[in-house]
Design an enzyme around this catalytic site. Structure first.
Site, mmCIF file in Angstrom:
data_model
loop_
_atom_site.group_PDB
_atom_site.id
_atom_site.type_symbol
_atom_site.label_atom_id
_atom_site.label_comp_id
_atom_site.label_asym_id
_atom_site.label_seq_id
_atom_site.Cartn_x
_atom_site.Cartn_y
_atom_site.Cartn_z
ATOM 1 N N ASP A 90 0.860 -1.177 0.000
ATOM 2 C CA ASP A 90 0.000 0.000 0.000
ATOM 3 C C ASP A 90 0.904 1.236 0.000
ATOM 4 O O ASP A 90 1.991 1.225 0.583
ATOM 5 C CB ASP A 90 -0.893 -0.032 1.241
ATOM 6 C CG ASP A 90 -1.999 0.999 1.182
ATOM 7 O OD1 ASP A 90 -2.078 1.739 0.192
ATOM 8 O OD2 ASP A 90 -2.794 1.043 2.137
ATOM 9 N N ASP A 264 -7.771 -7.527 0.628
ATOM 10 C CA ASP A 264 -6.930 -7.586 1.824
ATOM 11 C C ASP A 264 -7.742 -7.058 2.982
ATOM 12 O O ASP A 264 -8.646 -6.228 2.797
ATOM 13 C CB ASP A 264 -5.670 -6.728 1.661
ATOM 14 C CG ASP A 264 -5.958 -5.256 1.943
ATOM 15 O OD1 ASP A 264 -5.716 -4.804 3.090
ATOM 16 O OD2 ASP A 264 -6.442 -4.556 1.036
ATOM 17 N N CYS A 302 -12.063 -27.921 9.250
ATOM 18 C CA CYS A 302 -10.873 -27.102 9.013
ATOM 19 C C CYS A 302 -9.601 -27.949 9.104
ATOM 20 O O CYS A 302 -9.494 -28.862 9.923
ATOM 21 C CB CYS A 302 -10.816 -25.958 10.021
ATOM 22 S SG CYS A 302 -9.418 -24.841 9.785
ATOM 23 N N CYS A 304 -6.485 -26.597 9.694
ATOM 24 C CA CYS A 304 -5.415 -25.883 10.392
ATOM 25 C C CYS A 304 -4.972 -26.636 11.656
ATOM 26 O O CYS A 304 -5.716 -27.473 12.173
ATOM 27 C CB CYS A 304 -5.863 -24.468 10.756
ATOM 28 S SG CYS A 304 -6.870 -24.361 12.247
ATOM 29 N N CYS A 307 -7.372 -26.702 14.714
ATOM 30 C CA CYS A 307 -8.509 -27.611 14.628
ATOM 31 C C CYS A 307 -8.089 -29.079 14.614
ATOM 32 O O CYS A 307 -8.823 -29.946 15.071
ATOM 33 C CB CYS A 307 -9.338 -27.286 13.384
ATOM 34 S SG CYS A 307 -10.172 -25.688 13.483
ATOM 35 N N HIS A 333 -5.883 -20.325 12.351
ATOM 36 C CA HIS A 333 -7.191 -20.850 11.962
ATOM 37 C C HIS A 333 -7.935 -19.875 11.051
ATOM 38 O O HIS A 333 -8.457 -20.265 9.989
ATOM 39 C CB HIS A 333 -8.045 -21.137 13.200
ATOM 40 C CG HIS A 333 -9.489 -21.341 12.866
ATOM 41 N ND1 HIS A 333 -9.981 -22.520 12.341
ATOM 42 C CD2 HIS A 333 -10.556 -20.490 12.938
ATOM 43 C CE1 HIS A 333 -11.274 -22.398 12.106
ATOM 44 N NE2 HIS A 333 -11.645 -21.175 12.460
#
Length: 363
Positions: A90, A264, A302, A304, A307, A333
């Site tokens: 940015d 984003d 999930c 991740c 999880c 997560h």
């Protein structure tokens, strides 16, 4: 320059690939926010494991600390932070307007005082583009002003037209090279004529991609979608379209339906540090007492580590005990949830079922 291919369309939604010097980005894509050269509570290797293909950094913060010259001497931002995939930066314009209480905007640029130590600095189109070059950003954003919401129409019009003049200076200052590009930013508030005027001005200048800025600043989802009902179609169809600072899962799905390719937002990482978990069954507050003895994972679907290896009860305990591991696991997560959402969106476009997919619960 950057190469962008639209592989398939489904309504206004597009499935694409953006080719950079540091790899390919499949679109629609979500970029985790690594403002100061780090995604908070995450290692870069962990961010990559979520499926993220591109990160966002910020000119304003990195110029103040540690400084663009230092990052350049140490090999650029990719090497500095050990992220070898694409990076978008940015321009710093939004942060100057939102973080600096003492600032002066002129045609030349913006003089402002650092929110860190009060020191005086200047950003202009040329300075911002030069800093992003030193950072070795794959996608440079042109320098602009993001008007607040609400704001008087005259202020928005004057600001937008100045930003378009800054966009031309930004493009002129950009050093073109293979695998690198610069995006223009459409402004105009919630005024359709100003948005169309801005989009036309940027198209006339010619950029590698186009962002829609000045949304998600308090106008609400309904008003944001009204702007997106017409703005993306004002932009070149063969270039990527990036909606800045958005957003919640429902914002993303609705924006893809309207032709946006890139996003984003700090939402998944900030929520991860404040005990909010995004799941396929809706959001959860992991501080709530109902999780105290719950031996289920946050989201059984999930992939991740939070999880796969930990229970809701343990995550709840970590936040109640103010342990850093809680923020780390929940951020991992949430970023995984967002990347899985983007993967599922891309698959839905590929199979011409995005409209049906969008009827799901993304609260």
């Amino acid at each position: 320059m950057l190469k962008f291919e639209v592989e398939k369309t489904s309504g206004k939604a597009r499935l694409g690939r953006l080719y950079t010097a540091h790899g390919v980005v499949e679109t629609p894509a979500f970029m985790p926010v690594g403002t100061v050269g780090t995604v908070k509570a995450m290692m870069p290797e962990s961010v990559a494991e979520t499926g993220a293909q591109i990160l966002l950094g910020n000119t304003y913060h990195l110029m103040l600390r540690p400084g663009a010259d230092l990052v350049e001497r140490l090999g650029g931002l990719h090497k500095f932070m050990n992220w070898h995939k694409p990076i978008l930066t940015d321009s710093g314009g939004f942060q100057v307007m939102s973080l600096s209480k003492l600032r002066k905007i002129t045609e030349e640029g913006v003089d402002f005082r650092s929110h860190i130590d009060g020191s005086l600095h200047r950003l202009s189109p040329e300075i911002s583009i030069g800093i992003q070059h030193k950072l070795d950003s794959n996608i440079t954003m042109c320098f602009d002003e993001c008007p607040p919401y609400p704001a008087e129409r005259k202020y928005v019009a004057d600001s937008t037209r100045r930003s378009m003049r800054w966009a031309k200076r930004s493009k002129d200052a950009f050093i073109d090279r293979d695998g690198y590009g610069i995006f223009g930013i459409v402004q105009g508030g919630v005024h359709e004529d100003l948005r169309r005027e801005s989009a036309q001005a940027l198209s006339d200048i010619g950029f590698d991609g186009y962002a829609v800025g000045g949304l998600a600043v308090g106008e609400g989802q309904e008003k944001m979608f009204e702007v997106l009902d017409y703005t993306p179609e004002c932009l070149p169809a063969d270039k990527p379209r990036y909606l800045m600072g958005v957003g919640r899962p429902s914002d993303i799905v609705g924006s893809v339906l309207r032709g946006i390719d890139m996003f984003d937002c700090v939402m998944p990482t900030r929520s991860g540090r404040t005990a909010q978990a995004f799941t396929r069954q809706g959001t959860l507050n992991m501080r709530n007492a109902c999780h105290k003895e719950d031996d289920r994972p946050i989201d059984p679907m999930c992939r991740c580590p939070a999880c796969r290896h930990y229970t809701r009860a343990y995550i709840h305990h970590l936040f109640r005990a103010q342990e850093i591991l809680g923020a780390m696991l929940l951020t991992w997560h949430n970023l995984t949830y967002y990347q899985d959402l983007m993967r599922d969106i891309r698959q839905a476009i590929r199979e011409d079922r995005l409209e049906e997919f969008a009827k799901g619960d993304f609260s």
